[in-house]
Design an enzyme around this catalytic site. Structure first.
Site, PDB file in Angstrom:
ATOM      1  N   HIS A 169       0.830  -1.202   0.000  1.00 24.46           N
ATOM      2  CA  HIS A 169       0.000   0.000   0.000  1.00 24.46           C
ATOM      3  C   HIS A 169       0.866   1.254   0.000  1.00 24.46           C
ATOM      4  O   HIS A 169       1.692   1.447   0.909  1.00 24.46           O
ATOM      5  CB  HIS A 169      -0.912  -0.002   1.232  1.00 24.46           C
ATOM      6  CG  HIS A 169      -1.818   1.184   1.298  1.00 24.46           C
ATOM      7  ND1 HIS A 169      -1.862   2.031   2.384  1.00 24.46           N
ATOM      8  CD2 HIS A 169      -2.701   1.674   0.398  1.00 24.46           C
ATOM      9  CE1 HIS A 169      -2.744   2.983   2.156  1.00 24.46           C
ATOM     10  NE2 HIS A 169      -3.268   2.796   0.967  1.00 24.46           N
ATOM     11  N   HIS A 226      -6.797   9.436  -3.948  1.00 20.04           N
ATOM     12  CA  HIS A 226      -7.191   8.071  -4.291  1.00 20.04           C
ATOM     13  C   HIS A 226      -8.079   8.041  -5.529  1.00 20.04           C
ATOM     14  O   HIS A 226      -8.045   7.093  -6.311  1.00 20.04           O
ATOM     15  CB  HIS A 226      -7.940   7.426  -3.115  1.00 20.04           C
ATOM     16  CG  HIS A 226      -7.062   7.035  -1.971  1.00 20.04           C
ATOM     17  ND1 HIS A 226      -6.737   7.902  -0.958  1.00 20.04           N
ATOM     18  CD2 HIS A 226      -6.438   5.865  -1.673  1.00 20.04           C
ATOM     19  CE1 HIS A 226      -5.958   7.282  -0.081  1.00 20.04           C
ATOM     20  NE2 HIS A 226      -5.758   6.053  -0.485  1.00 20.04           N
ATOM     21  N   TYR A 248       7.627  10.539  -3.854  1.00 18.89           N
ATOM     22  CA  TYR A 248       8.711  11.523  -3.937  1.00 18.89           C
ATOM     23  C   TYR A 248      10.065  10.877  -3.655  1.00 18.89           C
ATOM     24  O   TYR A 248      10.847  11.340  -2.837  1.00 18.89           O
ATOM     25  CB  TYR A 248       8.450  12.692  -2.980  1.00 18.89           C
ATOM     26  CG  TYR A 248       7.097  13.319  -3.189  1.00 18.89           C
ATOM     27  CD1 TYR A 248       6.780  13.933  -4.394  1.00 18.89           C
ATOM     28  CD2 TYR A 248       6.120  13.276  -2.194  1.00 18.89           C
ATOM     29  CE1 TYR A 248       5.526  14.492  -4.605  1.00 18.89           C
ATOM     30  CE2 TYR A 248       4.863  13.835  -2.399  1.00 18.89           C
ATOM     31  CZ  TYR A 248       4.578  14.439  -3.609  1.00 18.89           C
ATOM     32  OH  TYR A 248       3.336  14.991  -3.817  1.00 18.89           O
ATOM     33  N   ARG A 304       0.196  22.975  -4.792  1.00 15.61           N
ATOM     34  CA  ARG A 304       0.174  21.514  -4.703  1.00 15.61           C
ATOM     35  C   ARG A 304      -0.323  21.139  -3.312  1.00 15.61           C
ATOM     36  O   ARG A 304       0.421  21.174  -2.331  1.00 15.61           O
ATOM     37  CB  ARG A 304       1.581  20.957  -4.936  1.00 15.61           C
ATOM     38  CG  ARG A 304       1.700  19.436  -4.822  1.00 15.61           C
ATOM     39  CD  ARG A 304       1.138  18.734  -6.027  1.00 15.61           C
ATOM     40  NE  ARG A 304       1.566  17.333  -6.088  1.00 15.61           N
ATOM     41  CZ  ARG A 304       1.103  16.449  -6.960  1.00 15.61           C
ATOM     42  NH1 ARG A 304       0.213  16.821  -7.855  1.00 15.61           N
ATOM     43  NH2 ARG A 304       1.533  15.205  -6.961  1.00 15.61           N
ATOM     44  N   CYS A 354       8.207  21.977  -7.360  1.00 17.16           N
ATOM     45  CA  CYS A 354       7.561  20.694  -7.110  1.00 17.16           C
ATOM     46  C   CYS A 354       8.446  19.559  -7.616  1.00 17.16           C
ATOM     47  O   CYS A 354       9.112  19.683  -8.650  1.00 17.16           O
ATOM     48  CB  CYS A 354       6.207  20.661  -7.816  1.00 17.16           C
ATOM     49  SG  CYS A 354       5.319  19.099  -7.654  1.00 17.16           S
TER      50      CYS A 354
END
Length: 433
Positions: free
Chosen positions: A104, A128, A403, A209, A260
């Site tokens: 997950h 999601h 990330y 963001r 970002c």
């Protein structure tokens, strides 16, 4: 002391921009996806800049299977992890996620819904509903239907509930007008390249963001920031209001780029292949060159605050410092960490920032206080800062899964400037076009 990470202040901007310009232009020629345009909407998204009312996307859930068993909510509750198995529900489906826990992306956070519905969590962590991986995962994990399922009104889908206060937040309309709306819930924009011509990016034009609903703080000076340590010498947690912090530490101002992690994801994927990016197949796959901006930031020096709040840091060896991290937690529930050596390096100019371009931060940019870490991936610059912890590296999903570098081998911290192209302008250095 840990090495100094790259910083993009005025001097660094002049040097770094020249080195990336040629490569940036070369990769753009190989780009498979057309650059975004402010007149339309972003490829791969269902959001239009002029669309009203807001209607957030929702996965239907896996289709029922012939002959599948039926379970009640009480049946599902027995599988809350206490006996080794973990079931959850989404809409009318029952899903066994026991073996999926290790895969997950959100890590252990899924356990917050163990033995019950994930619907509410997904309305809050609405990412999601933007990831195509979710639908396929639901198909593989469905084990039955929920016998006592009742359709519930989904107010959040239309911008109500937890999402309602931010719809009229200061600065939001300018962001919609000058940027490409990637998502409304959570609100995410990419700045149009024409809006990046100024050396300092106006606050309302800086990319946004967010990962969840924007926390709206009404009394900024009363906003609490908790300082905690996992080291035995500094075990007591200390709560200070932002007003107390500002009364104790001096303000410091820097000029720095905020970028970002996914800036130019589309170019990167086209130039280097799918294996080069963790954004493939996600909602950020088409990101262009507008996920960055340059600002004048004002706030409290993070290194000064940490040394004052945790006196034992002065006794640690360089080796001990290299083993430690600083976890930054936001009021929205987002949290991640950076190496302690970076936070303590006074050359890094890390801030607990309260102002951008001479004005208070807007809600979308972290009002009343956020982390500002020059040269470090935007994902580590936590907004609406509410807790600072010295200890081990964060086990949160935004450090352990998202990330990260190619192959998810390591968290991304230092982030090279990634421009479309640049233009030299006198002694002001380079400006992004």
């Amino acid at each position: 002391m840990a090495r100094c990470f790259p910083r993009f202040h005025r001097l660094h901007l002049r040097v770094a921009a020249a080195s990336v310009a040629a490569g940036a232009l070369q990769s753009r020629e190989r780009k498979a996806v057309q650059p975004t345009a402010c007149e339309g909407w972003h490829p791969g998204y269902a959001w239009s800049r002029g669309s009203r009312p807001l209607v957030a996307p929702r996965w239907e859930g896996a289709a029922a299977k012939d002959g599948e068993p039926a379970y009640s909510r009480q049946d599902v509750q027995r599988h809350d992890g206490s006996q080794g198995t973990v079931w959850v529900t989404y809409r009318d489906g029952v899903y066994d996620v026991t073996r999926y826990l290790e895969k997950h992306p959100g890590g252990k956070l899924i356990l917050q819904a163990a033995g019950g519905p994930v619907d509410g969590w997904w309305k809050y962590w609405a990412q999601h509903h933007l990831s195509p991986e979710v639908a396929a995962t639901l198909e593989s994990l469905r084990i039955g239907r929920l016998s006592d399922y009742e359709v519930e009104e989904d107010e959040e889908r239309y911008g109500h509930g937890a999402w309602e206060p931010e719809q009229t937040a200061p600065g939001r309309e300018e962001s919609r007008r000058t940027g490409i709306v990637l998502s409304e819930m959570p609100f995410q924009t990419e700045t149009c390249s024409a809006e990046l011509a100024e050396f300092l990016t106006p606050t309302g034009k800086l990319y946004v963001r967010n990962h969840a609903p924007v926390p709206l703080v009404e009394e900024p000076l009363e906003h609490l920031v908790t300082f905690a340590s996992q080291e035995s010498q500094d075990t007591e947690e200390v709560d200070l209001t932002l007003g107390q912090l500002q009364g104790r530490f001096r303000n410091h101002r820097i000029t720095s780029i905020l970028q970002c992690t996914g800036n130019r994801a589309g170019d990167n994927i086209a130039a280097n292949g799918p294996a080069s990016s963790g954004f493939v197949g996600g909602d950020s796959e088409y990101l262009g060159a507008g996920m960055l901006g340059n600002g004048s930031w004002t706030g409290l020096r993070l290194d000064e605050v940490l040394r004052a709040m945790f006196p034992s840091l002065s006794t640690l060896s360089e080796a001990a410092i290299r083993d430690l991290h600083v976890t930054l937690e936001g009021l929205d529930g987002y949290y991640t960490s950076i190496p302690l050596g970076l936070a303590l390096d006074n050359r890094a100019d890390c801030l607990l920032a309260t102002h951008l371009n001479g004005e208070e931060l807007t809600p979308d940019h972290g009002f009343p206080v956020r982390a500002l870490l020059p040269g470090i991936a935007g994902a580590r610059n936590v907004k609406w800062l509410t807790k600072v912890t010295v200890g081990k590296e964060s086990d949160g999903p935004w450090t352990s899964h998202f990330y990260r570098g190619a192959g998810r081998s390591h968290p991304i911290y230092a982030l090279p400037m990634n421009l479309g192209h640049v233009w030299k302008h006198g002694f002001d250095g380079f400006r992004v076009l």
